[in-house]
Design a protein around this motif. Structure first.
Motif, PDB file in Angstrom:
ATOM      1  N   MET A 259      37.839  31.213  28.283  1.00  0.00           N
ATOM      2  CA  MET A 259      36.403  31.208  28.037  1.00  0.00           C
ATOM      3  C   MET A 259      35.636  31.770  29.222  1.00  0.00           C
ATOM      4  SD  MET A 259      34.139  30.555  25.773  1.00  0.00           S
ATOM      5  CE  MET A 259      35.069  29.518  24.646  1.00  0.00           C
ATOM      6  N   GLN A 260      36.095  31.446  30.388  1.00  0.00           N
ATOM      7  CA  GLN A 260      35.424  31.991  31.572  1.00  0.00           C
ATOM      8  C   GLN A 260      35.570  33.508  31.630  1.00  0.00           C
ATOM      9  OE1 GLN A 260      37.229  29.755  34.794  1.00  0.00           O
ATOM     10  NE2 GLN A 260      35.473  28.352  34.913  1.00  0.00           N
ATOM     11  N   ARG A 261      36.817  33.968  31.324  1.00  0.00           N
ATOM     12  CA  ARG A 261      37.031  35.422  31.325  1.00  0.00           C
ATOM     13  C   ARG A 261      36.226  36.087  30.211  1.00  0.00           C
ATOM     14  NH1 ARG A 261      42.248  33.549  32.467  1.00  0.00           N
ATOM     15  NH2 ARG A 261      42.878  33.740  30.264  1.00  0.00           N
ATOM     16  N   LEU A 262      36.157  35.409  29.040  1.00  0.00           N
ATOM     17  CA  LEU A 262      35.395  35.964  27.923  1.00  0.00           C
ATOM     18  C   LEU A 262      33.914  36.047  28.258  1.00  0.00           C
ATOM     19  CD1 LEU A 262      35.340  36.943  24.998  1.00  0.00           C
ATOM     20  CD2 LEU A 262      35.119  34.567  24.266  1.00  0.00           C
ATOM     21  N   THR A 263      33.424  35.043  28.951  1.00  0.00           N
ATOM     22  CA  THR A 263      32.017  35.055  29.358  1.00  0.00           C
ATOM     23  C   THR A 263      31.732  36.249  30.260  1.00  0.00           C
ATOM     24  OG1 THR A 263      31.943  32.641  29.219  1.00  0.00           O
ATOM     25  CG2 THR A 263      30.210  33.729  30.494  1.00  0.00           C
ATOM     26  N   GLU A 264      32.655  36.501  31.152  1.00  0.00           N
ATOM     27  CA  GLU A 264      32.482  37.654  32.037  1.00  0.00           C
ATOM     28  C   GLU A 264      32.499  38.953  31.239  1.00  0.00           C
ATOM     29  OE1 GLU A 264      35.626  37.257  34.806  1.00  0.00           O
ATOM     30  OE2 GLU A 264      34.765  35.511  35.859  1.00  0.00           O
ATOM     31  N   ASN A 265      33.465  39.022  30.248  1.00  0.00           N
ATOM     32  CA  ASN A 265      33.545  40.238  29.424  1.00  0.00           C
ATOM     33  C   ASN A 265      32.290  40.421  28.576  1.00  0.00           C
ATOM     34  OD1 ASN A 265      36.094  40.773  30.411  1.00  0.00           O
ATOM     35  ND2 ASN A 265      37.149  39.723  28.738  1.00  0.00           N
ATOM     36  N   LEU A 266      31.761  39.292  28.050  1.00  0.00           N
ATOM     37  CA  LEU A 266      30.556  39.375  27.235  1.00  0.00           C
ATOM     38  C   LEU A 266      29.364  39.846  28.057  1.00  0.00           C
ATOM     39  CD1 LEU A 266      30.821  36.166  25.017  1.00  0.00           C
ATOM     40  CD2 LEU A 266      31.037  38.542  24.278  1.00  0.00           C
ATOM     41  N   GLN A 267      29.289  39.376  29.275  1.00  0.00           N
ATOM     42  CA  GLN A 267      28.198  39.824  30.130  1.00  0.00           C
ATOM     43  C   GLN A 267      28.298  41.321  30.389  1.00  0.00           C
ATOM     44  OE1 GLN A 267      28.620  37.307  33.560  1.00  0.00           O
ATOM     45  NE2 GLN A 267      27.459  35.592  32.653  1.00  0.00           N
ATOM     46  N   GLU A 268      29.551  41.773  30.544  1.00  0.00           N
ATOM     47  CA  GLU A 268      29.749  43.209  30.771  1.00  0.00           C
ATOM     48  C   GLU A 268      29.436  44.009  29.510  1.00  0.00           C
ATOM     49  OE1 GLU A 268      33.379  46.264  32.014  1.00  0.00           O
ATOM     50  OE2 GLU A 268      33.647  44.091  32.160  1.00  0.00           O
ATOM     51  N   ALA A 269      29.859  43.420  28.337  1.00  0.00           N
ATOM     52  CA  ALA A 269      29.655  44.143  27.074  1.00  0.00           C
ATOM     53  C   ALA A 269      28.196  44.142  26.652  1.00  0.00           C
ATOM     54  CB  ALA A 269      30.501  43.521  25.967  1.00  0.00           C
ATOM     55  N   SER A 270      27.432  43.126  27.063  1.00  0.00           N
ATOM     56  CA  SER A 270      26.031  43.049  26.659  1.00  0.00           C
ATOM     57  C   SER A 270      25.248  44.264  27.154  1.00  0.00           C
ATOM     58  CB  SER A 270      25.404  41.756  27.184  1.00  0.00           C
ATOM     59  OG  SER A 270      25.435  41.742  28.601  1.00  0.00           O
ATOM     60  N   GLY A 271      25.607  44.717  28.353  1.00  0.00           N
ATOM     61  CA  GLY A 271      24.949  45.919  28.867  1.00  0.00           C
ATOM     62  C   GLY A 271      25.289  47.133  28.020  1.00  0.00           C
ATOM     63  N   GLU A 272      26.602  47.247  27.638  1.00  0.00           N
ATOM     64  CA  GLU A 272      27.003  48.362  26.788  1.00  0.00           C
ATOM     65  C   GLU A 272      26.358  48.255  25.411  1.00  0.00           C
ATOM     66  OE1 GLU A 272      31.214  48.364  26.621  1.00  0.00           O
ATOM     67  OE2 GLU A 272      31.495  48.711  28.789  1.00  0.00           O
TER      68      GLU A 272
END
Length: 642
Positions: free
Chosen positions: A201-214
């Motif tokens: 979940m922590q890694r997913l949160t980081e990925n989601l934050q990165e994907a939100s910009g994209e």
């Protein structure tokens, strides 16, 4: 994992309930051991009875120590024993066997007798009672013996049940221990999984934050794509409507007047067909760039689709709007150099100026009507919307509505015009002609309503109706004359045309050999296979085929070679000048000669004078038709056929 934990918890609950049940059953089984008291009570009663009997005998003999009080004591004891046998499980045991129950009753009666006579008992009376008492010794002994045997069997069964319940209890307890261990293991496993899930979940949160910009970038691109044309990059129809609505509201609030200019490219389809869609796409991109470069600041240039463009401008009067449209058209009409191809296209423009239209769609419709008007005038024309265009459109729609209801309102009728032999003037047949008499419009010419019927798709229903009415009328005639019925080129689009004609002939009873179908040359353009199949189907049925308006099409001779017609109908345009124009006479003579060479009948229409008839006799035309021999009339006026 959650399902497994749920199953284990359910098993715990079931096992707990079952253990409670086993304990209750075990307690019940242990209570059966109390039946030893019942057999002991019977044995004690037997013992007391025998002791009473012995004391009575000793009292009768006057033995030492045997007095009346002792005997009375024994009698009281035996009565108390009998009362115990009438209670609880001992009573159930005795009442289960009628002989035992009767034995106790008889015993009570005997003891009651002894008790009632006890004060008067002497040695002689006791000696008389002893034989009667001896009679109960054996049955009471048997009762005690059967009670002991019954208790032994019950206790054995109880021991088996207790042993079995003990095994079940032990098994369930062992199962609970195993389930407890499994539960602990699963909880530990669940804890491990939760830790892993937390990490993911922590890694997913980081990925989601990165994907939100994209995603935001993609949303911006999608927003642009939703409102812009993918090929030219110009705003599309969606943004056009939004912008026009906003400008109209601004005009209502006192701002500059909104103006819509629509442009349609002429010849663009030919570019696609001849040079390919790639060149067509490049051409559209260059056209878009010219619009952008030539438009006024603040204008919105849109591509509405295909080769249609729109410009939304403001604060233009009709004169300046016309000049602006003319300027843009001149720029767009300049030659284009695309992939070594010089391309020249034209354009038309329709203009609508805002004048308190209630909705954006209304203003856009006005511009579209103006564009339709400009296209009708030809390439390079500009039309500014005028109210009469709306009125004419409404009139056109009303005409179409009236036409759609004409059959239902019985406004249509079939008239018949004779076709006669050129030399004998004998009637060879009749041509069925459709007529429309509207209650307000009066008699409407077929030249007006037939093209409309073809456009709105009513021609199929009208064609079937005319064929059915004409066939019914012809089938009732005294003479088996032919009946000629026109077929529109649009009717050949339907793949079931032959089947419909065959069904109508079968329904009306008209012989196929009496039917003649007239088709115009346009039905054979491009030699459509569907049309040729239909014509072959008609020929196979025995129906004759005539080519109508011969000589007015694009390739009359080619049409004759593509299908064996039975008759050629010479158009009235050649007959009108037959007596005065040598060229017209030469054409008619040529057509009749072709017909004779091909074995086809020739018929001329539009004959109005004897001079025209005489010329047709001279050139060898077989049949004629026109006002000289009769006007089209309804069937009721064909008196010689009734």
């Amino acid at each position: 994992m959650r399902r497994i934990l749920g199953v284990i918890i359910c098993c715990f609950m079931l096992a707990t309930g079952y253990i409670a049940y086993v304990i209750a059953e075990r307690q019940s089984s242990l209570q059966t051991f109390l039946r030893y008291n019942d057999s002991w009570a019977i044995s004690q009663m037997l013992s007391e009875y025998l002791r009473l009997e012995e004391r009575l005998a000793a009292f009768a003999l006057g033995a030492e120590g045997a007095d009346r009080d002792e005997v009375q004591l024994r009698l009281d004891i035996i009565f108390s024993r009998l009362e115990a046998m009438e209670q609880g499980t001992l009573q159930d045991f005795i009442e289960r066997n009628p002989e035992h129950s009767q034995l106790i009753t008889d015993l009570r009666d005997l003891l009651a007798k002894i008790d009632s006579q006890f004060a008067e008992l002497d040695a002689e009376k006791i000696k008389a009672l002893l034989p009667e008492m001896n009679r109960f010794d054996k049955p009471l002994t048997a009762l005690a013996s059967s009670s002991v045997a019954y208790d032994v069997s019950v206790i054995n069964n109880a021991q088996q049940e207790v042993r079995q319940l003990h095994l079940i209890y032990t098994g369930v307890a062992g199962g609970l221990i195993i389930f407890g261990i499994a539960l602990v293991v699963l909880l530990m496993r669940q804890n491990v999984l939760l830790n892993r899930a937390h990490g993911r979940m922590q890694r997913l949160t980081e990925n989601l934050q990165e994907a939100s910009g994209e995603l935001k970038t993609q949303n911006d691109l999608l927003e642009h794509s939703a409102h812009h044309d993918a090929l030219t990059g110009l705003p599309n129809r969606v943004l056009f409507r939004q912008n026009l609505e906003a400008r109209m509201q601004f005009s209502r609030d006192g701002g500059p007047v909104a103006v819509v200019l629509l442009f349609d490219l002429d010849g663009f389809k030919d570019v696609n067909d001849t040079l390919g869609h790639d060149v067509g796409d490049l051409l559209l991109q260059v056209v878009a760039s010219r619009f952008i470069a030539s438009s006024e600041k603040g204008d919105l240039i849109c591509r509405l689709g295909g080769d249609e463009f729109a410009v939304i401008s403001a604060d233009l009067c009709p004169v300046s709007a016309y000049a602006y449209a003319q300027h843009l058209m001149e720029v767009i009409s300049l030659p284009y150099q695309i992939n070594d191809h010089e391309i020249k296209i034209g354009t038309c423009s329709g203009v609508a100026i805002f004048s308190d239209e209630p909705e954006m769609e209304e203003l856009f419709k006005h511009a579209d009507l103006a564009l339709y008007e400009a296209k009708a005038m030809g390439t390079g024309h500009i039309s500014i919307f005028q109210p009469y265009m709306q009125t004419r459109l409404l009139e056109k729609k009303a005409f179409e509505t009236d036409l759609l209801n004409a059959l239902k309102n019985n406004e249509m009728a079939v008239f018949y015009q004779p076709q006669v032999n050129t030399y004998t003037r004998e009637i060879c047949g009749y041509e069925a002609l459709l007529r429309w008499k509207h209650p307000q419009r009066g008699s409407v010419s077929p030249a007006e309503f037939i093209p409309v019927a073809e456009k709105i798709g009513l021609i199929h229903e009208l064609g079937d109706w005319v064929l059915k009415v004409a066939s019914e009328e012809a089938a009732s005639w005294r003479e088996p004359l032919k009946i000629a019925v026109n077929l529109s080129p649009f009717e050949f689009i339907a793949p079931d045309l032959v089947q419909r004609v065959e069904a109508i002939l079968r329904e009306t009873g008209l012989a196929p050999q009496r039917l003649e179908l007239e088709i115009t040359e346009s039905a054979l353009l491009n030699k459509n296979e569907l049309t040729l199949q239909a014509l072959r189907g008609f020929k196979a049925m025995g129906i004759q085929i005539a080519m109508d308006d011969f000589g007015t099409g694009y390739s009359s001779l080619g049409s004759l070679s593509s299908f064996p017609f039975d008759k050629i109908k010479i158009d009235r345009t050649f007959i009108h000048d037959l007596t005065t124009n040598p060229d017209a006479r030469a054409i008619v003579e040529l057509v009749t000669g072709i017909g004779q060479s091909l074995g086809m009948i020739t018929i001329a229409e539009g004959i109005e004078t004897e001079e025209e008839l005489e010329c047709l006799k001279q050139v060898g035309c077989d049949q004629v038709q026109g006002y000289l021999f009769g006007h089209p009339v309804p069937a009721c006026e064909l008196k010689h056929l009734q």
